[in-house]
Design an enzyme around this catalytic site. Structure first.
Site, mmCIF file in Angstrom:
data_model
loop_
_atom_site.group_PDB
_atom_site.id
_atom_site.type_symbol
_atom_site.label_atom_id
_atom_site.label_comp_id
_atom_site.label_asym_id
_atom_site.label_seq_id
_atom_site.Cartn_x
_atom_site.Cartn_y
_atom_site.Cartn_z
ATOM 1 N N ARG A 1 5.372 5.659 14.976
ATOM 2 C CA ARG A 1 5.101 6.609 13.887
ATOM 3 C C ARG A 1 4.461 7.855 14.494
ATOM 4 O O ARG A 1 3.590 7.757 15.364
ATOM 5 C CB ARG A 1 4.165 5.989 12.858
ATOM 6 N N TYR B 1 0.846 -1.204 0.000
ATOM 7 C CA TYR B 1 0.000 0.000 0.000
ATOM 8 C C TYR B 1 0.880 1.251 0.000
ATOM 9 O O TYR B 1 0.640 2.199 -0.757
ATOM 10 C CB TYR B 1 -0.891 -0.053 1.254
ATOM 11 N N LYS C 1 -9.785 1.139 11.304
ATOM 12 C CA LYS C 1 -8.464 1.439 11.874
ATOM 13 C C LYS C 1 -8.531 1.326 13.397
ATOM 14 O O LYS C 1 -9.618 1.240 13.978
ATOM 15 C CB LYS C 1 -8.076 2.877 11.511
HETATM 16 P P1 NAD Z 1 -12.204 5.019 2.443
HETATM 17 O O1 NAD Z 1 -11.897 3.605 2.137
HETATM 18 O O2 NAD Z 1 -13.312 5.309 3.388
HETATM 19 O O3 NAD Z 1 -12.450 5.847 1.108
HETATM 20 C C1 NAD Z 1 -11.928 5.461 -0.128
HETATM 21 C C2 NAD Z 1 -13.078 5.405 -1.100
HETATM 22 O O4 NAD Z 1 -12.573 5.056 -2.394
HETATM 23 C C3 NAD Z 1 -14.121 4.323 -0.732
HETATM 24 O O5 NAD Z 1 -15.397 4.906 -0.561
HETATM 25 C C4 NAD Z 1 -14.099 3.387 -1.924
HETATM 26 O O6 NAD Z 1 -15.371 2.851 -2.256
HETATM 27 C C5 NAD Z 1 -13.571 4.290 -3.025
HETATM 28 N N1 NAD Z 1 -13.028 3.488 -4.095
HETATM 29 C C6 NAD Z 1 -12.141 2.451 -3.987
HETATM 30 N N2 NAD Z 1 -11.942 1.920 -5.202
HETATM 31 C C7 NAD Z 1 -12.711 2.621 -6.079
HETATM 32 C C8 NAD Z 1 -12.923 2.524 -7.461
HETATM 33 N N3 NAD Z 1 -12.325 1.592 -8.199
HETATM 34 N N4 NAD Z 1 -13.769 3.394 -8.060
HETATM 35 C C9 NAD Z 1 -14.408 4.348 -7.306
HETATM 36 N N5 NAD Z 1 -14.236 4.485 -5.980
HETATM 37 C C10 NAD Z 1 -13.388 3.631 -5.378
HETATM 38 O O7 NAD Z 1 -10.838 5.652 2.975
HETATM 39 P P2 NAD Z 1 -10.539 7.042 3.677
HETATM 40 O O8 NAD Z 1 -10.086 6.762 5.061
HETATM 41 O O9 NAD Z 1 -11.652 8.000 3.440
HETATM 42 O O10 NAD Z 1 -9.242 7.490 2.855
HETATM 43 C C11 NAD Z 1 -9.304 8.388 1.767
HETATM 44 C C12 NAD Z 1 -7.930 8.510 1.127
HETATM 45 O O11 NAD Z 1 -6.972 8.928 2.110
HETATM 46 C C13 NAD Z 1 -7.384 7.199 0.560
HETATM 47 O O12 NAD Z 1 -6.696 7.479 -0.621
HETATM 48 C C14 NAD Z 1 -6.437 6.712 1.606
HETATM 49 O O13 NAD Z 1 -5.430 5.889 1.078
HETATM 50 C C15 NAD Z 1 -5.887 8.020 2.141
HETATM 51 N N6 NAD Z 1 -5.390 7.886 3.521
HETATM 52 C C16 NAD Z 1 -6.261 7.713 4.538
HETATM 53 C C17 NAD Z 1 -5.784 7.582 5.837
HETATM 54 C C18 NAD Z 1 -6.708 7.401 6.994
HETATM 55 O O14 NAD Z 1 -6.210 7.312 8.132
HETATM 56 N N7 NAD Z 1 -8.012 7.340 6.816
HETATM 57 C C19 NAD Z 1 -4.407 7.621 6.082
HETATM 58 C C20 NAD Z 1 -3.545 7.787 5.014
HETATM 59 C C21 NAD Z 1 -4.049 7.937 3.727
#
Ligand code: NAD
Length: 335
Positions: free
Chosen positions: A298, A163, A206
């Site tokens: 971290r 990831y 998480k």
């Molecule tokens: P989340 O999983 O709730 O949101 C991601 C969304 O992307 C989901 O609703 C999912 O359905 C959508 N998605 C996945 N594949 C898809 C596709 N093929 N087509 C359309 N939609 C698609 O995650 P989040 O916590 O809201 O995170 C949002 C972003 O922030 C992500 O990129 C994640 O990697 C990044 N991030 C989050 C955290 C955290 O602590 N939440 C930390 C570091 C990075």
């Protein structure tokens, strides 16, 4: 692909237009609400609608962003602002087992490749990309009391998960499109964002949400299961301050990142659990079991964000935990 429009807003010609990819997810659904409060016209795209409340978006498209056709169709305007948050992701139980590596890398990379390619074609101006603290090298995060997550410590690279490798590749992709095609790419590395309306069960949740759920389900005298010895350290940022950080970065004229958006209030997982237990008012103890862990320590390093954006998150962890626990407690007892 299908779509739904909120018809209340008819004349949106004067409004800034934003598109949020991943608008059905945790941070994306909060971000849509935040952008609406800034009086922008907002389109949301995701595989699913937000799970816990109605979307605030003016238009919401259900579509798979791995498909070039879908991305071409949803990027139908030179949006003023594009927010790329869609990713195949989850907590430690999803990322660190190794079972989902191929999908995590393939799915998220496909989305980012499509978004930049078709974004360039239609002439998008500014794009935000959500990277992650998971890009930082494992060798700088072995000491739980003294992890190094300065932005410039990312290379030589050695993330501890696929990831993290995909995020690092995509950071570079966004900046390559900036250099070669003039798209104003902005990149933030989120550190453990949590809050209300986040996934709290099912395997993708998480640590804060999982602990809140376990505590909400427990009765006096029970033991709460914690993965590992609980001495691993992390910091956790409430989603409201994450949105402020995104907005500050997008508004900056000349700073593009990558920059940490995270709290620097570092706690052990045991301390996190003790906070939640205290909020609940229950008499509970901890039981340590085997489980996927991630790095030993971290913490967000906030020197760069303070210097470049004159802002950093400051609200105490306990505040965000209180609202999150109350919300998860309601979910547990209503379901
Ligand atoms: P989340 O999983 O709730 O949101 C991601 C969304 O992307 C989901 O609703 C999912 O359905 C959508 N998605 C996945 N594949 C898809 C596709 N093929 N087509 C359309 N939609 C698609 O995650 P989040 O916590 O809201 O995170 C949002 C972003 O922030 C992500 O990129 C994640 O990697 C990044 N991030 C989050 C955290 C955290 O602590 N939440 C930390 C570091 C990075």
């Amino acid at each position: 692909m299908n779509f739904r429009r909120n018809f209340e807003i008819v004349n949106h010609t004067q409004m800034k237009k934003a598109i949020v990819l991943g608008a059905g997810g945790f941070i994306g659904s909060h971000l849509v609400r935040f952008l609406k409060n800034q009086n922008k016209w907002v389109k949301g795209v995701d595989l699913k609608y937000p799970e816990f409340s109605k979307t605030a978006a003016d238009e919401f498209v259900i579509g798979d962003l791995r498909s070039p056709e879908v991305v071409k169709n949803v990027l139908d305007l030179p949006y003023d602002e594009v927010y790329q948050l869609a990713a195949d992701m989850g907590g430690a139980g999803f990322i660190f087992t190794g079972d989902n590596d191929a999908d995590v890398m393939h799915n998220s990379a496909m989305i980012n490749l499509n978004v930049l390619h078709y974004g360039k074609e239609i002439g998008i101006k500014k794009v935000f990309y959500s990277s992650s603290a998971c890009i930082y090298p494992e060798f700088n995060q072995l000491d739980p009391d003294n992890p190094n997550c300065k932005e410039n410590s990312a290379y030589p690279a050695q993330p501890d998960s696929e990831y993290g490798w995909e995020k690092l590749f995509s950071e570079r992709l966004f900046f390559a499109f900036k250099r070669n095609y003039g798209i104003e790419a902005k990149v933030a590395r989120f550190h453990n964002i949590f809050g209300q309306e986040g996934t709290w069960e099912g395997g993708r949740e998480k640590a804060p949400a999982a602990i809140c759920r376990k505590v909400a389900q427990a009765k006096d005298g029970d033991k709460i299961e914690i993965w590992g010895d609980g001495k691993q350290t992390r910091s956790f940022l409430h989603v409201s301050e994450c949105l402020e950080g995104i907005s500050k970065l997008m508004e900056s004229d000349d700073f593009h990142g990558p920059v940490n958006i995270g709290s620097d209030e570092m706690v052990t997982i045991n301390q996190l659990a003790e906070y939640v237990i205290k909020i609940s008012g229950k008499k509970l103890s901890l039981k340590h079991i085997d489980g996927p862990l991630g790095v030993r320590g971290r913490n967000s390093d906030n020197h760069l964000i303070q210097e470049m954006l004159n802002w950093r998150p400051t609200r105490p962890l306990i505040e965000g935990l209180r609202t999150t626990f109350n919300w998860i407690n309601e979910q547990v007892h209503c379901s």
